[in-house]
Write a protein that holds these residues in place. Structure first.
Motif, PDB file in Angstrom:
ATOM      1  N   ARG B  80       0.839  -1.197   0.000  1.00  0.00           N
ATOM      2  CA  ARG B  80       0.000   0.000   0.000  1.00  0.00           C
ATOM      3  C   ARG B  80       0.881   1.256   0.000  1.00  0.00           C
ATOM      4  NH1 ARG B  80      -1.527   2.289   4.092  1.00  0.00           N
ATOM      5  NH2 ARG B  80      -1.182   0.493   5.433  1.00  0.00           N
ATOM      6  N   GLN B  81       1.920   1.243   0.839  1.00  0.00           N
ATOM      7  CA  GLN B  81       2.835   2.393   0.911  1.00  0.00           C
ATOM      8  C   GLN B  81       3.616   2.593  -0.395  1.00  0.00           C
ATOM      9  OE1 GLN B  81       5.571   1.756   4.219  1.00  0.00           O
ATOM     10  NE2 GLN B  81       3.872   1.118   5.516  1.00  0.00           N
ATOM     11  N   ALA B  82       3.772   1.479  -1.149  1.00  0.00           N
ATOM     12  CA  ALA B  82       4.664   1.516  -2.314  1.00  0.00           C
ATOM     13  C   ALA B  82       4.270   2.583  -3.333  1.00  0.00           C
ATOM     14  CB  ALA B  82       4.710   0.143  -2.975  1.00  0.00           C
ATOM     15  N   LYS B  83       2.954   2.726  -3.545  1.00  0.00           N
ATOM     16  CA  LYS B  83       2.459   3.590  -4.637  1.00  0.00           C
ATOM     17  C   LYS B  83       3.046   4.991  -4.612  1.00  0.00           C
ATOM     18  CE  LYS B  83      -2.016   1.235  -5.287  1.00  0.00           C
ATOM     19  NZ  LYS B  83      -1.363  -0.006  -4.884  1.00  0.00           N
ATOM     20  N   THR B  84       3.141   5.569  -3.399  1.00  0.00           N
ATOM     21  CA  THR B  84       3.618   6.952  -3.305  1.00  0.00           C
ATOM     22  C   THR B  84       5.066   7.049  -2.824  1.00  0.00           C
ATOM     23  OG1 THR B  84       2.728   7.020  -1.074  1.00  0.00           O
ATOM     24  CG2 THR B  84       1.307   7.884  -2.827  1.00  0.00           C
ATOM     25  N   SER B  85       5.716   5.900  -2.660  1.00  0.00           N
ATOM     26  CA  SER B  85       7.078   5.924  -2.120  1.00  0.00           C
ATOM     27  C   SER B  85       8.109   6.131  -3.222  1.00  0.00           C
ATOM     28  CB  SER B  85       7.376   4.609  -1.410  1.00  0.00           C
ATOM     29  OG  SER B  85       7.554   3.595  -2.370  1.00  0.00           O
ATOM     30  N   SER B  86       9.287   6.611  -2.827  1.00  0.00           N
ATOM     31  CA  SER B  86      10.366   6.807  -3.802  1.00  0.00           C
ATOM     32  C   SER B  86      10.749   5.472  -4.446  1.00  0.00           C
ATOM     33  CB  SER B  86      11.577   7.446  -3.114  1.00  0.00           C
ATOM     34  OG  SER B  86      11.976   6.675  -1.990  1.00  0.00           O
ATOM     35  N   MET B  87      10.749   4.395  -3.664  1.00  0.00           N
ATOM     36  CA  MET B  87      11.093   3.077  -4.191  1.00  0.00           C
ATOM     37  C   MET B  87      10.069   2.641  -5.244  1.00  0.00           C
ATOM     38  SD  MET B  87      11.087  -0.570  -2.147  1.00  0.00           S
ATOM     39  CE  MET B  87      12.406  -0.257  -0.984  1.00  0.00           C
ATOM     40  N   GLY B  88       8.789   2.738  -4.876  1.00  0.00           N
ATOM     41  CA  GLY B  88       7.725   2.307  -5.780  1.00  0.00           C
ATOM     42  C   GLY B  88       7.689   3.138  -7.053  1.00  0.00           C
ATOM     43  N   VAL B  89       7.852   4.453  -6.901  1.00  0.00           N
ATOM     44  CA  VAL B  89       7.787   5.335  -8.077  1.00  0.00           C
ATOM     45  C   VAL B  89       8.973   5.062  -9.019  1.00  0.00           C
ATOM     46  CG1 VAL B  89       7.863   7.756  -8.848  1.00  0.00           C
ATOM     47  CG2 VAL B  89       6.410   7.096  -6.916  1.00  0.00           C
ATOM     48  N   ALA B  90      10.162   4.801  -8.434  1.00  0.00           N
ATOM     49  CA  ALA B  90      11.335   4.486  -9.263  1.00  0.00           C
ATOM     50  C   ALA B  90      11.088   3.212 -10.066  1.00  0.00           C
ATOM     51  CB  ALA B  90      12.578   4.344  -8.385  1.00  0.00           C
ATOM     52  N   ILE B  91      10.536   2.197  -9.423  1.00  0.00           N
ATOM     53  CA  ILE B  91      10.282   0.927 -10.123  1.00  0.00           C
ATOM     54  C   ILE B  91       9.167   1.105 -11.154  1.00  0.00           C
ATOM     55  CG2 ILE B  91       9.562  -1.486  -9.812  1.00  0.00           C
ATOM     56  CD1 ILE B  91      10.970  -1.415  -7.078  1.00  0.00           C
ATOM     57  N   GLU B  92       8.180   1.911 -10.817  1.00  0.00           N
ATOM     58  CA  GLU B  92       7.077   2.209 -11.747  1.00  0.00           C
ATOM     59  C   GLU B  92       7.625   2.811 -13.052  1.00  0.00           C
ATOM     60  OE1 GLU B  92       3.566   1.595 -12.802  1.00  0.00           O
ATOM     61  OE2 GLU B  92       3.612   1.565 -10.600  1.00  0.00           O
ATOM     62  N   MET B  93       8.699   3.597 -12.944  1.00  0.00           N
ATOM     63  CA  MET B  93       9.292   4.213 -14.137  1.00  0.00           C
ATOM     64  C   MET B  93       9.896   3.169 -15.073  1.00  0.00           C
ATOM     65  SD  MET B  93      10.906   7.771 -12.851  1.00  0.00           S
ATOM     66  CE  MET B  93      10.780   8.402 -14.522  1.00  0.00           C
ATOM     67  N   VAL B  94      10.387   2.060 -14.473  1.00  0.00           N
ATOM     68  CA  VAL B  94      10.911   0.959 -15.290  1.00  0.00           C
ATOM     69  C   VAL B  94       9.756   0.300 -16.027  1.00  0.00           C
ATOM     70  CG1 VAL B  94      12.153  -1.254 -15.253  1.00  0.00           C
ATOM     71  CG2 VAL B  94      12.830   0.586 -13.686  1.00  0.00           C
ATOM     72  N   LYS B  95       8.637   0.127 -15.303  1.00  0.00           N
ATOM     73  CA  LYS B  95       7.480  -0.521 -15.918  1.00  0.00           C
ATOM     74  C   LYS B  95       6.970   0.287 -17.113  1.00  0.00           C
ATOM     75  CE  LYS B  95       2.992  -2.428 -15.271  1.00  0.00           C
ATOM     76  NZ  LYS B  95       1.726  -2.324 -14.562  1.00  0.00           N
TER      77      LYS B  95
END
Lengths: 344, 344
Positions: B80-95
């Protein structure tokens, strides 16, 4: 009152043959003048070598055993060969009370089942384990087990290993209440497998044992000196033990390369020789030789097949110390305590 | 033709904070002038630090992400936290294809599930694994996996790890047909668990893969340079990796003690300084920083939480090399080959 140690040595075990084994025995006698040995193996071969070591000759007797076990073949073959082999006869002497401990450099694949079939396990022990002392940065070595006798383990096995390892630390290292850790991939309570977490729970609640259970320990902390006993299944233990050996060799090889990389560093190396010799002494596996099969009704010490005479003498020293300090009795009484606790 | 690497960096991950992460990014830019970075995290904090690194400033953009994931709590909370986290957003950019790889110094407990939930696994991969490059005495590093993502494994997982690890060695080390070994407690065919023996059988028969399967490897041979890829379950791998770290530290601590044990050896040490610095360089974990989550549909590199700026730059270099050499595509096509072979 301590009885002077009287040990049976499998004179045929070890890759280097009888002459190396006897040289090791002679060194052990030099180090401990109270020690007496039974040299088990081919009468003729031993008698031919023995005059080279007059002190050993004076403090030993030969018991003839014609056969040898190679470690090949199935379990049935190995056990059949055991009866007449130097390994089997040496262990038989422990069973009959003619020796307090047996030392062999024979194959582990044979030594474990032969020891188990002759001596049987201590009541309450499901599976024996192979333990060794590893060097640390602390005041004493650390007992680590199992190192390969049991590839897969249940929680109860790990708990038994902890009890046996602690008894070893008490008898072999003279510690009253050894600090025990379970090898794991992290120190947090939720880390690892169900088996490990279950074993941790059982050890945490066994308050009446002479054990200071410290929880989980990671591979990075084996040699830090924060634990006296480290418990693991035989697979992880063997991986960790061999990784320690490999990494120590890796680092010393790098060091050798670095020291020979320039004339200046060669010169520095020559001057620092006493320091690097000290390091070599610390890391030499011969100075830590002597794995112990814990859980048997008698002491069996495994010397590395490729041990030098110094290594063999060290393994005999380990056996001698454990025999003198009555390790088997300590394990038995700790097991009685834990099983009394386990009953509702 | 290789596309210049464009990577997303989680600027908030890592124990030392934004300033350390950006210093690492700046070093990475120095080392590879083709590289461009997306710095993901708190806009204000990054903007405050960035002017210290003009070259990095010129070759990066900031993408704001307010949140951070600590690694505590249950999996649901983390995702749940991932969506707005720096980690999640960085990985989202790869996707989304806006970056070719993501680098994070965040907690492994979060990084693995977040990576998996955003990128999904490559078709045919059951479980992703954590791989790292370890130094050897040979010509190249060795890829070792799994290092802790999968505590317990089946034979099919180990076979997949071998395929993924070999693809990593081909893309990351430039090897055509990597030599692959299965970590075991002996090299004989009967050693180890059923799972390992089964995996060995499967790998021996997969002749059409770009893999030179060499059988079992013991812990003592990890760093000898005889293997390019070493495969194991996450439990043994983590034990081995941390035991390597611990033993390297143990030996260097012993060496330090030895060198300071006398005036003569202190003098020798001073002269040999270049040699011991070379050793230090070889053993410094920062020079090997950058674990890779293999099996995801995209490249995610884990930097150690306590990495220095040099370590962070190294992890970014790993990501950059894998992105440039199209590792994900190599893994996919090797998997197609092995599954075609597996079908009767």
């Amino acid at each position: 009152m301590a009885v002077p140690p009287h040990l049976a040595v499998d004179a045929m075990g070890g890759d280097e043959g009888v002459s190396n084994m006897l040289a090791g025995c002679a060194l052990a006698i030099d180090a401990n003048p109270e020690l007496t040995l039974v040299l088990v193996g081919d009468q003729e071969m031993i008698a031919a070598e023995l005059p080279k070591h007059p002190k050993l000759q004076a403090r030993s007797e030969i018991v003839h055993a014609a056969g040898m076990i190679g470690g090949e073949g199935n379990l049935k073959d190995i056990l059949r060969q055991a009866k007449t082999s130097s390994m089997g006869v040496a262990i038989e002497m422990v069973k009959s009370g003619r020796a307090q401990a047996a030392v062999s450099g024979g194959n582990t694949r044979a030594l474990m089942p032969v020891g188990k079939s002759i001596l049987k396990t201590i009541p309450g022990i499901d599976r024996p384990a192979l333990a060794a002392l590893l060097p640390t940065l602390g005041d004493n070595d650390v007992v680590m087990l199992d190192l390969g006798a049991n590839t897969e383990c249940q929680a109860r096995n790990l708990v038994e290993f902890a009890v046996m390892g602690a008894a070893y630390a008490r008898a072999g290292l003279g510690l009253g209440r050894p600090r025990v850790g379970l090898l794991n991939i992290g120190t947090e309570a939720e880390k690892g497998t169900d088996v490990i977490r279950d074993a941790a729970l059982q050890l945490s609640s066994a308050k009446n044992l002479p054990i200071d259970f410290k929880g989980f320990v990671e591979g990075s902390h084996i040699q830090r000196g924060d634990f006296d006993v480290i418990v693991c299944d035989g697979f992880s233990g063997n991986i960790a033990l061999k990784t320690i050996e490999g990494t120590a060799r890796f680092v010393t090889d790098l060091l050798k390369r670095a020291f020979t990389s320039s004339i200046r560093s060669k010169f520095g190396y020559a001057i620092s020789r006493p320091a690097t010799e000290l390091l070599k002494h610390h890391l030499d596996p011969n100075n830590h030789n002597g794995g112990v099969f814990l859980g048997l009704n008698g002491i069996v010490v495994k010397s590395h097949g490729s041990a030098t005479e110094k290594g063999i003498a060290h393994a005999i020293g380990v056996a001698s110390r454990l025999a003198t300090n009555d390790m088997i009795h300590r394990i038995s009484s700790d097991l009685v305590a834990i099983s009394a606790k386990a009953k509702p």
